[in-house]
Design a protein around this motif. Structure first.
Motif: not given
Length: 171
Positions: A139-147, A154-161, A128-131, A73-78
């Protein structure tokens, strides 16, 4: 003696890693009882008729072949995930998007961990986490993920993969 100890330790490590990598469910969980949740569309997608959603069975980047998800699978930023979904064609269909937090949470199987999803319909899902498409409101720099390790969010930084699974509204 030293070789014997190394071999024993190697076997122990193998079994621990195998157990950590395989799905674990509560004893009373019966995957067959959840079959009515989804309709297999026989094209790498399933439909949740109660929510009116069509899901890709594989994570973005994996390939549906021989009744399972193969490849990495691809790991992408938000932002990359949102852009990848825009105009994406899969199973001859358009309209795919990154699911919102409620939609993606509907896939979690709280009776299981590693991954916390019904593997009958969503094989080889990463634990793992999914966007989600749901941004943080504080916080405009973060978005929700489901683990899908344990059904948490949880909230993760949008620049994480992070991994992504796409959804579309049923026609």
């Amino acid at each position: 003696m030293r070789t014997y100890v190394v071999k024993i330790l190697g076997l122990v490590c193998f079994f621990i890693s195998y157990m950590a990598a395989s799905q674990t469910c509560l004893p009373d969980f019966d995957a067959d009882l959840t079959v009515d949740e989804f309709v297999d569309n026989a094209d790498g997608t399933v439909t949740d008729e109660s929510l009116g959603l069509v899901w890709m069975r594989c994570s973005l980047g994996q390939i549906w072949e021989n009744e399972t998800c193969t490849g990495d699978a691809n790991e992408l930023t938000w932002q990359q995930a949102l852009q990848a979904a825009h105009g994406y064609e899969y199973a001859g269909q358009l309209g795919w998007r990154v699911p919102n937090i409620k939609e993606l949470a509907s896939l979690t199987e709280r009776s299981c961990v590693r991954p916390a999803i019904n593997e009958l319909f969503f094989p080889n899902t990463y634990s793992d986490d999914y966007w989600t498409s749901t941004p943080s409101i504080v916080d405009p720099k973060r978005a929700w993920v489901i683990a899908f390790f344990n059904s948490s969010n949880s909230l993760k930084d949008k620049n994480l993969f992070v991994f992504t699974r796409l959804v579309k509204t049923a026609d």
